[in-house]
Structures are given as C-alpha cells and as structure tokens.
Design a protein around this motif. Structure first.
Motif, mmCIF file in Angstrom:
data_model
loop_
_atom_site.group_PDB
_atom_site.id
_atom_site.type_symbol
_atom_site.label_atom_id
_atom_site.label_comp_id
_atom_site.label_asym_id
_atom_site.label_seq_id
_atom_site.Cartn_x
_atom_site.Cartn_y
_atom_site.Cartn_z
ATOM 1 N N UNK A 147 0.796 -1.232 0.000
ATOM 2 C CA UNK A 147 0.000 0.000 0.000
ATOM 3 C C UNK A 147 0.827 1.281 0.000
ATOM 4 N N UNK A 148 1.975 1.268 0.702
ATOM 5 C CA UNK A 148 2.777 2.489 0.798
ATOM 6 C C UNK A 148 3.454 2.861 -0.514
ATOM 7 N N UNK A 149 3.432 1.980 -1.501
ATOM 8 C CA UNK A 149 4.028 2.302 -2.807
ATOM 9 C C UNK A 149 2.994 2.840 -3.790
ATOM 10 N N UNK A 150 1.723 2.744 -3.423
ATOM 11 C CA UNK A 150 0.670 3.103 -4.376
ATOM 12 C C UNK A 150 0.442 4.619 -4.376
ATOM 13 N N UNK A 151 0.749 5.227 -5.510
ATOM 14 C CA UNK A 151 0.483 6.669 -5.683
ATOM 15 C C UNK A 151 -0.236 6.841 -7.020
ATOM 16 N N UNK A 152 -0.814 8.025 -7.213
ATOM 17 C CA UNK A 152 -1.497 8.313 -8.498
ATOM 18 C C UNK A 152 -0.515 8.097 -9.654
ATOM 19 N N UNK A 153 0.708 8.635 -9.497
ATOM 20 C CA UNK A 153 1.685 8.569 -10.591
ATOM 21 C C UNK A 153 2.066 7.113 -10.884
#
Ligand code: SF4
Length: 376
Positions: free
Chosen positions: A95-101
């Motif tokens: 989860x901590x790697x999930x960003x919009x980009x």
C-alpha cells in the motif's frame, strides 16, 4: 499452458513473521532488474513451444521498483517472449508504494491485476507485524486502484494473530468487503523458524498462536465470504466468479512455470529447480552467464504426493480418473484404501470420481493430505 514468475527480492522493512527471500538493502535494485532480464533471455528456450498464459511479479515487494526499473523487465518480456496469450499479468504491491503517478504508469503497462499486501486494517496488527504501511495507506491504496480502473484486485489478509479477537477479525473482513475486491487471499499466521516472531514467542515476549482460535477465525472468514458471493476455491483463496487467480490455479494443477530472480522456483513437469537465495551471489553468477540453479528430478512418489497436496487444497479435489491416468491403478487403489477411514471419520468426501476435504475439516487439509502420501 505455462507461466512466468519473477521474484523481486527487496522490501523496505522486514515483517516479523516473514521467511521469504528479500533484502532491505536497496541500492542494487537497478542491476538486479538487469540481471533478471538477462536470466529471462538465457532461459527463454525452457518455455519454447508452450503457451504463456500468466506472468506474476512476486517478492519481496515488486512495487518497490521504480517505473524505469520495472520497465527493463517488462521490455525484455515483450521483446523475447510471445505474450499474445497472456490473460493475467499480476504485480504484488504494498500500500505504501501506491500513488497516483505509479498507478498511471501501471495503467500504461501490460499489468492487469494487482495483489495488495494489506494484511490487516487494524493499527495494532500492522504495528506488531512491523509492516511498512499504516491503516490510512491501506485504505487509500484500495481507493486509488479502484479510481484508476483496475478491475482485478486481490488483497491479502492474515488471521490467527496473537491478540486478534473474533470481533476485530469480523470488522477486518467487513472492511475488506466494503472495497469489493475481486479476489481475497487470507492466510493463517504460521510461525516460521528463525523469524523475529519465532524468537519473540520463544522468549515469552509474545503469546503462542492458538490453533483453536485460528480455526474459528477460518470458519468466520469462509462464512462471511461465501455469503458475499465469493467462491472458496483453495484453502487460502476466495474469488468472485470468473476472477479465480489463473497463475495460482495453474500452479495447483501442475502446469509448467519458469521462475526467475533470486530464490525463484521453476517447474517443468519432471523437475523442480530454484535459484540461489542471495542477491549478490545471484548478480555475480548472472553477470558471468552462469545460472545459479539447483535442480531436483522428481520421483514418481514426489509427483504423486504433490498432486495429492495441491488437489486436496482446492475445491476441485482429487480427480481419480486423472490420478489413475497419471500414476496408474495401483497408486489409485492404495489411495482409496488409505482414504477409507478418513471418509468414515467425515474428513474426506468421495463424490463420483472426486475425493475432496469435507467442509468441517478444511482447516486441516494439509495434515489430511499428508496422511495420504505414498512412499516409493
Ligand atoms: S513485505 Fe512481504 S516479502 Fe517483504 S518482509 Fe513483509 S511479508 Fe516479507
């Protein structure tokens, strides 16, 4: 049919219960992606003439890779393998790697399925697991992947944890269901030797795992997910109809797969091989064009026992016709003889030509399967 498994051996933090191969030293990520690409090319003939249906990035933490690192491997796959039959292309993501980009990048790639390492929506669970993410990151990741149109999402949960009450477990499952994921993998915590958790239990810093509590939580899980319309197709796996994980299903059915990267396992029907579980040694070996592989040729009883173990964990059970064709009538008759008592005890069901675990014994599937193993 065949699959490709790619092991990305890096994590930001070491979860206390984990015994997978990974390193928290991240500065070799780029060279490791180059080495994995080279290994794919060196071994591509192992899949020649076979239809590749699934590709799976597992770990470790595949989402720890930057787009430019992941692209090195994706480009190699595209340029050296026929991907036209690939139906499922999974990336495990934390989860901590999930960003919009990051999701925008993934949307433009062939990856069409995300497996999210949520584990729990409870702050105290994530803290003692030593996970790198917190509850708000878990929820935010799920909202973002939905927003970006991923329609094949799997999430991982864990139960049987010390201090996890049945009420908290029910709340955890309910939170997971509120995101309506297509697939849920739920694992009972097992204490692996030499992990930080095994050490803490040994020293009395943490209570031991209670099997009876875990069994009740397994039953709660099954009941809630069946009610929500999921198919319980393997002991630890639930899916909405048409959303069963292809890569895992092919593995349980004994299909071939090529595994690349440190510690990755491969299987070709007759032999199993595995790469060295050491990042620097893996890199050095591939740089010298040498495969750091150990290979084991499977005996007939190895193959038979694997078939029993994997089949009994699935909803399909052991298909006795297939078993007889593969292993002969002697092994089939011996199996039926060994199964007699388990059927009488209500642990196994024999329906037409299928032998399956009875519902009330599902939690003990592995132990029941091992009672049916044959030597020699
Ligand atoms: S993120 Fe996954 S692979 Fe990495 S330490 Fe935690 S459980 Fe193990």
């Amino acid at each position: 049919m065949a699959g490709i498994y790619i092991h990305i051996p890096f994590c930001k933090k070491a979860c206390y219960y984990c015994n997978f191969h990974f390193s928290t030293t991240l500065h070799h990520k780029l060279s490791l992606c180059e080495a994995i690409s080279k290994e794919l090319i060196l071994r591509k003939d192992e899949l020649s003439g076979q239809i590749i249906e699934s590709i799976y990035f597992g770990g470790g933490t595949p989402s720890i890779l930057l787009p430019e690192e992941l692209s090195i491997i994706l480009d190699t796959l595209k340029n050296h393998f026929d991907l036209s039959f690939v139906r499922e292309f999974t990336l495990e993501a934390n989860p901590d790697d999930i960003t919009e980009a990051y999701l925008e990048y993934l949307k433009g790639s062939p990856i069409n399925r995300l497996s999210l390492g949520i584990q729990s929506f409870l702050a105290q669970d994530l803290a003692w697991m030593n996970r790198a993410h917190d509850v708000s990151q878990a929820k935010n990741a799920l909202s973002l992947v939905k927003k970006h149109g991923f329609n094949s999402i799997s999430l991982d949960l864990m139960y049987g944890l010390p201090n996890l009450s049945h009420e908290d477990w029910i709340a955890n499952i309910a939170t997971a269901l509120s995101y309506s994921p297509e697939h849920i993998s739920a694992y009972c915590l097992t204490i692996e030797p030499k992990t930080a958790m095994a050490n803490a239990i040994e020293k009395g810093k943490m209570p031991p795992i209670e099997e009876e509590i875990a069994e009740v939580q397994f039953k709660i899980l099954r009941e809630m997910l069946l009610k929500a319309g999921y198919i319980h197709y393997e002991i630890s796996n639930f899916a909405k109809p048409e959303k069963l994980a292809l890569h895992n299903t092919n593995y349980w059915r004994g299909e071939n797969y090529l595994g690349v990267g440190p510690a990755a396992h491969s299987f070709n029907g007759n032999q199993r091989s595995w790469n060295i579980a050491n990042n620097p040694q893996y890199l050095k070996s591939i740089q010298h064009n040498e495969l750091p592989l150990t290979t084991e040729v499977l005996t007939e009883s190895n193959k038979f026992n694997e078939y029993i173990m994997t089949s009994l964990r699935t909803v399909w059970g052991i298909n006795l016709d297939i078993l007889e064709k593969r292993f002969g009538s002697n092994r089939k008759n011996k199996l039926l003889h060994e199964a007699e008592n388990l059927i009488k005890e209500g642990k196994l069901l024999l329906v037409e030509d299928k032998l399956r675990i009875a519902e009330n014994a599902l939690f003990y599937a592995d132990g029941i399967a091992s009672d049916l193993f044959q030597l020699g």
